[in-house]
Design a protein around this motif. Structure first.
Motif, PDB file in Angstrom:
ATOM      1  N   ASN A  22       0.830  -1.206   0.000  1.00 41.36           N
ATOM      2  CA  ASN A  22       0.000   0.000   0.000  1.00 41.36           C
ATOM      3  C   ASN A  22       0.869   1.263   0.000  1.00 41.36           C
ATOM      4  OD1 ASN A  22      -2.355  -1.438  -0.050  1.00 41.36           O
ATOM      5  ND2 ASN A  22      -2.907  -1.095   2.077  1.00 41.36           N
ATOM      6  N   ILE A  23       1.972   1.240   0.782  1.00 41.14           N
ATOM      7  CA  ILE A  23       2.898   2.379   0.775  1.00 41.14           C
ATOM      8  C   ILE A  23       3.565   2.505  -0.593  1.00 41.14           C
ATOM      9  CG2 ILE A  23       5.032   3.266   1.784  1.00 41.14           C
ATOM     10  CD1 ILE A  23       4.210   2.122   4.430  1.00 41.14           C
ATOM     11  N   TYR A  24       3.980   1.392  -1.123  1.00 38.75           N
ATOM     12  CA  TYR A  24       4.577   1.348  -2.463  1.00 38.75           C
ATOM     13  C   TYR A  24       3.619   1.957  -3.496  1.00 38.75           C
ATOM     14  CZ  TYR A  24       6.581  -1.001  -6.644  1.00 38.75           C
ATOM     15  OH  TYR A  24       7.122  -1.299  -7.861  1.00 38.75           O
ATOM     16  N   SER A  25       2.328   1.587  -3.407  1.00 45.28           N
ATOM     17  CA  SER A  25       1.321   2.132  -4.330  1.00 45.28           C
ATOM     18  C   SER A  25       1.119   3.624  -4.108  1.00 45.28           C
ATOM     19  CB  SER A  25      -0.009   1.393  -4.144  1.00 45.28           C
ATOM     20  OG  SER A  25       0.135   0.014  -4.406  1.00 45.28           O
ATOM     21  N   ALA A  26       1.183   4.065  -2.847  1.00 43.40           N
ATOM     22  CA  ALA A  26       1.012   5.488  -2.544  1.00 43.40           C
ATOM     23  C   ALA A  26       2.117   6.325  -3.181  1.00 43.40           C
ATOM     24  CB  ALA A  26       0.984   5.695  -1.041  1.00 43.40           C
ATOM     25  N   VAL A  27       3.372   5.831  -3.123  1.00 41.29           N
ATOM     26  CA  VAL A  27       4.487   6.553  -3.746  1.00 41.29           C
ATOM     27  C   VAL A  27       4.266   6.668  -5.242  1.00 41.29           C
ATOM     28  CG1 VAL A  27       6.966   6.487  -4.198  1.00 41.29           C
ATOM     29  CG2 VAL A  27       6.106   5.837  -1.940  1.00 41.29           C
ATOM     30  N   TYR A  28       3.844   5.590  -5.858  1.00 45.15           N
ATOM     31  CA  TYR A  28       3.614   5.622  -7.306  1.00 45.15           C
ATOM     32  C   TYR A  28       2.438   6.530  -7.669  1.00 45.15           C
ATOM     33  CZ  TYR A  28       7.051   2.462  -9.288  1.00 45.15           C
ATOM     34  OH  TYR A  28       8.229   1.918  -9.747  1.00 45.15           O
ATOM     35  N   ALA A  29       1.407   6.573  -6.806  1.00 50.09           N
ATOM     36  CA  ALA A  29       0.280   7.470  -7.083  1.00 50.09           C
ATOM     37  C   ALA A  29       0.735   8.926  -7.088  1.00 50.09           C
ATOM     38  CB  ALA A  29      -0.823   7.252  -6.044  1.00 50.09           C
ATOM     39  N   ILE A  30       1.585   9.278  -6.127  1.00 45.78           N
ATOM     40  CA  ILE A  30       2.117  10.646  -6.064  1.00 45.78           C
ATOM     41  C   ILE A  30       3.011  10.927  -7.265  1.00 45.78           C
ATOM     42  CG2 ILE A  30       3.555  12.219  -4.714  1.00 45.78           C
ATOM     43  CD1 ILE A  30       2.615  10.617  -2.216  1.00 45.78           C
ATOM     44  N   ALA A  31       3.845   9.957  -7.618  1.00 47.28           N
ATOM     45  CA  ALA A  31       4.748  10.139  -8.762  1.00 47.28           C
ATOM     46  C   ALA A  31       3.976  10.309 -10.063  1.00 47.28           C
ATOM     47  CB  ALA A  31       5.701   8.950  -8.850  1.00 47.28           C
ATOM     48  N   LEU A  32       2.924   9.543 -10.242  1.00 47.99           N
ATOM     49  CA  LEU A  32       2.116   9.669 -11.460  1.00 47.99           C
ATOM     50  C   LEU A  32       1.407  11.013 -11.520  1.00 47.99           C
ATOM     51  CD1 LEU A  32       0.623   6.051 -11.599  1.00 47.99           C
ATOM     52  CD2 LEU A  32       2.249   7.054 -13.222  1.00 47.99           C
ATOM     53  N   ALA A  33       0.974  11.509 -10.349  1.00 47.21           N
ATOM     54  CA  ALA A  33       0.359  12.839 -10.322  1.00 47.21           C
ATOM     55  C   ALA A  33       1.379  13.907 -10.703  1.00 47.21           C
ATOM     56  CB  ALA A  33      -0.220  13.116  -8.938  1.00 47.21           C
ATOM     57  N   LEU A  34       2.611  13.768 -10.204  1.00 49.17           N
ATOM     58  CA  LEU A  34       3.674  14.701 -10.574  1.00 49.17           C
ATOM     59  C   LEU A  34       3.985  14.607 -12.062  1.00 49.17           C
ATOM     60  CD1 LEU A  34       6.056  14.173  -7.520  1.00 49.17           C
ATOM     61  CD2 LEU A  34       4.827  16.279  -8.075  1.00 49.17           C
ATOM     62  N   GLN A  35       3.948  13.399 -12.595  1.00 50.09           N
ATOM     63  CA  GLN A  35       4.186  13.222 -14.033  1.00 50.09           C
ATOM     64  C   GLN A  35       3.117  13.936 -14.848  1.00 50.09           C
ATOM     65  OE1 GLN A  35       6.777  11.672 -15.507  1.00 50.09           O
ATOM     66  NE2 GLN A  35       5.984  12.204 -17.520  1.00 50.09           N
ATOM     67  N   ASP A  36       1.858  13.818 -14.423  1.00 51.61           N
ATOM     68  CA  ASP A  36       0.775  14.544 -15.105  1.00 51.61           C
ATOM     69  C   ASP A  36       0.979  16.045 -15.015  1.00 51.61           C
ATOM     70  OD1 ASP A  36      -0.515  12.264 -15.895  1.00 51.61           O
ATOM     71  OD2 ASP A  36      -1.905  12.214 -14.204  1.00 51.61           O
TER      72      ASP A  36
END
Length: 790
Positions: A400-414
């Motif tokens: 879940n933490i791993y997924s949270a980091v990727y969610a933030i990274a994808l938002a930054l990518q957008d």
């Protein structure tokens, strides 16, 4: 440059000038620099030691205790995800991610300190004060417990700084009004509570105990679960709290309650480290024979050594968080070195706990060492290291933490891919990826959030983040943003117009307070007095020829029956109780059978009166009074037998009809056997048809003593009412179906009353000269002479 905000920033120079200091102990987290930072609040330690405040010295800082390997793995999962993103050329290729991580030790105070440390960028944290010298803080991941996440969310929501929790499940956090910048990678407790209730119902456990931690997580979960259990018919034997303010968590009292209760199944809503003292006490008192049903917080925890708790926890059931895989994560965990790992203090604690060695910080520590002390070198190997730190076959919270980091990274990518032509911001502006406002990050998504009342449905061939918002089906709701599914309301509730809330259904039945019920009841009572009034008139003129004609006693019986027919309509109005449903149709059928039997007997008497031309004829002998009562008794007995059989085999009963009309609960009587109901009505139709045929054949008899014409008209009207009633009754629902039957009862009864008795009342009241034997006999003689001459 330091930016001083609101009154506290303005107040500090004044306080400093007067010699006062705003004292806060320094916060010790650990960081890695980067162009954009991701924060995290993680409870690595599962407990703390709080020194009592003396109010004469400065408060001592909280001392963290009980280092958890599994929780330390969560930090490593976050660092691993950031390293993966840094090595991915397709994700934030020109941006370096850093982090700030803080150990909350499951303490609210430390959670708040860590949050302020990340916001203010100072170790001596000051609320509402920020010195922004370094990189941009994009979001904060954490905390695990709902109570601590709520504290964070209240603070971070003021700055619209995104917060992503990996383990907080409280439904309160779904409220976008209170927590506008809160997100999570774990479902809300709503779904888990429904699942737990269904599990208990499935196994037939209807007498259960509830045990919950005294936090927002525990209280909210218990509240939701109790509602779901009530719906499923499950009763709660006891509900106890695990008191986190006590070192033993109130374990002795809790176990005593469990021990003395007859409940076999016990639902435990708690984290693993809060339930541990209770389980220890359970083992000490040798509590067995209970079925423990665990929430997601502890059911899959490796906190409990199986050898120690095998007997106590044998046969436990529980819900688990979704698990996922992290390729290469195990190799990363076993390759860490103290000199290369984040958080020097934590890695030292981890190393000492993992390998049973001691770090030498100062020369003075040598005096406390003995011959068994093994110094740590940093080169220890993980070959024989078997703890839950490097167990990656069942990653849940770490994932879940791993997924949270990727969610933030994808938002930054957008955010970095923003183009003025499709920018979500005003005037087509785009934010700078290295200098943006926190609120600009909850904006760049593949699909806007689905509001309550809608659900997310996948778009074929597109990533899971890209979905369409579909309105909930009729009769279902979703009460939080981005709901994956809609659900039905409780049986006595119905969705509102927006389909985001369940509201009570309208309960409908034909009541005496209803305007339609009042009108029908008033008409019924009024019409029931008319036969009584006619009976009184007939009794007053009982010796007159018009009353004596065609059996006075049958007329009296018929008038009494008609009064009861009008009154029986009242049994169809009001709340459909069990007794009312059981008796009302049977009473109606028997009274109407009695009424039609009297009419049939009256018709037969008309025929006999005109066919008995000789004093000693067989017809005259059949015309004795006994024939009347035999006809009435036989006709009535058949209906009574039919109704008794109906009530014995498949009796009517009261029921709540929730399917006929959406949004309504129709409280009605189920007739039990529809065949018996229609047989009862069919028998009434048979009696009426026989009366109609006999009266129709006798309609040409002389008018003076002849009631056959009036009976013919009354039976024709009676049959017309009930024939038109059948299709209308079948096409209406709810209270209008009951009203239709009442209308048929009143109409058919009125037809009998007015067609048979109004002509006689007319003679008695308005044409008394016609109420004489000579007149009536003269009419009859005249009719015979006319017949002969013709």
């Amino acid at each position: 440059m330091c930016i001083q905000q609101l009154f506290l920033g303005l107040l500090m120079p004044t306080l400093s000038a007067s010699g006062c200091l705003f004292h806060r102990p320094p916060v010790a987290g650990f960081s890695r620099d980067g162009e954009i930072l991701i924060g995290a609040i993680v409870a690595v330690h599962g407990d703390r030691l709080v020194t009592p405040t003396s109010f004469t010295d400065l408060p001592s800082p909280v001392t963290c205790q009980k280092f958890h390997f599994q929780n330390y793995q969560r930090i490593q999962g976050m660092v691993f995800a950031i390293k993966e993103i840094s090595n991915n050329p397709r994700l934030l290729a020109n941006v370096t991610l850093g982090y700030r991580i803080y150990d909350s030790c499951t303490v609210l105070q430390r959670t708040l300190d860590g949050t302020l440390w990340m916001l203010t960028e100072r170790e001596d944290t000051v609320p509402n004060y920020q010195c922004h010298w370094g990189p941009q803080l994009a979001a904060i991941i954490g905390d695990s417990a709902s109570t601590r996440s709520i504290i964070m969310a209240h603070l971070l929501g003021r700055y619209r700084l995104p917060q992503v929790s990996y383990f907080s499940t409280s439904p309160l956090l779904s409220d976008r009004t209170q927590f506008p910048s809160f997100f999570r990678t774990i479902p809300s407790d709503d779904s888990q509570a429904r699942g737990l209730a269904k599990l208990l119902v499935h196994f037939g456990w209807t007498w259960v105990g509830l045990l919950a931690v005294d936090s927002d997580y525990g209280r909210q979960m218990i509240h939701i679960l109790q509602q779901e259990l009530i719906q499923g018919g499950v009763c709660v034997a006891f509900s106890e709290s695990i008191l986190t303010s006590l070192a033993d968590r109130n374990a002795f009292h809790v176990i005593q309650v469990i021990k003395t209760s007859l409940a076999v199944a016990v639902v435990i809503i708690s984290s693993d480290y809060d339930i541990a003292p209770v389980v220890d006490e359970m083992v000490r008192q040798n509590i067995t024979g209970k079925v423990w049903i665990g929430s997601e917080s502890w059911s899959t925890s490796t906190f409990f050594p199986m050898e120690k708790y095998a007997d106590a926890l044998l046969g436990s059931l529980g819900f688990a968080i979704h698990s996922g895989g992290m390729l290469g994560f195990q190799d990363y965990l076993t390759s860490v070195q103290p000199s290369q790992s984040p958080g020097y203090t934590l890695i030292r604690i981890f190393w000492e706990e993992a390998f049973g060695c001691k770090w030498l910080y100062e020369e003075s520590m040598l005096s406390s060492w003995d011959n068994n002390t093994v110094p740590c070198t940093g080169s220890e190997k993980f070959d024989n290291f078997k703890v839950n730190y490097n167990e990656v076959s069942d990653l849940r919270i770490t994932y879940n933490i791993y997924s949270a980091v990727y969610a933030i990274a994808l938002a930054l990518q957008d955010l970095s891919n923003c183009h003025p032509t499709d920018s979500p911001f005003l005037h087509g502006a785009c934010a700078n990826i290295l200098d943006f406002q926190p609120w600009q990050l909850p904006t760049f998504v593949c699909t806007p959030s689905c509001p309550p009342g809608f659900r997310k449905t996948a778009k074929p061939g597109e990533p899971i983040c890209c979905f369409r918002c579909t309105p909930c089906p009729l009769g279902e709701i979703s009460n939080h943003t981005d709901s994956a599914s809609c659900f039905h309301c409780q049986w006595d509730k119905w969705p509102n117009s927006r389909q985001d809330q369940c509201i009570p259904k309208i309960k409908e039945f034909l009541s005496f307070q209803d305007s339609l019920g009042v009108v029908l009841a008033s008409i019924s009572i009024f019409l029931s007095t008319v036969p009584i009034a006619i009976l009184g008139l007939f009794h007053y003129h009982r010796k007159t020829p018009i009353v004596k004609a065609n059996n006075r006693s049958i007329s009296y019986l018929l008038l009494l029956c008609l009064s009861l027919c009008f009154l029986c309509a009242l049994s169809f109005i009001g709340y459909p109780t069990h007794v009312k449903c059981l008796l009302r149709q049977a009473i109606f059928g028997i009274i109407f059978s009695f009424c039609i039997s009297c009419v049939l007997a009256k018709t037969i008497m008309v025929v006999i009166a005109f066919k008995a031309t000789r004093p000693n004829s067989d017809i005259n002998r059949w015309g004795r009074q006994q024939l009347v009562y035999k006809v009435i008794s036989v006709c009535l007995l058949l209906q009574v037998c039919l109704c008794i059989s109906w009530l014995c085999v498949s009796p009517p009963f009261s029921e709540f009809n929730t399917h006929t009309e959406p949004g309504k609960i129709i409280i009605e009587c189920n007739e039990g056997s529809s065949i018996a109901f229609w047989c009862m009505l069919g028998y009434l139709g048979l009696l009426a048809s026989i009366s109609f045929i006999v009266a129709f054949l006798a309609r040409q008899l002389p008018d003076s003593f002849n009631e056959a014409k009036f009976i013919t008209f009354s039976m024709l009207a009676f049959l017309s009412v009930w024939l038109s009633f059948i299709p209308t009754y079948l096409s209406t629902k709810g209270k209008y179906m009951v009203a239709m039957e009442i209308f048929a009862i009143l109409s058919s009864s009125s037809a009998l009353l007015f067609c048979i008795f109004v002509p006689k009342c007319y003679i008695l009241l308005l044409r008394p000269e016609m109420n004489s034997k000579q007149y009536l006999m003269g009419r009859r003689s005249g009719d015979k002479n006319k017949a002969k001459s013709s």
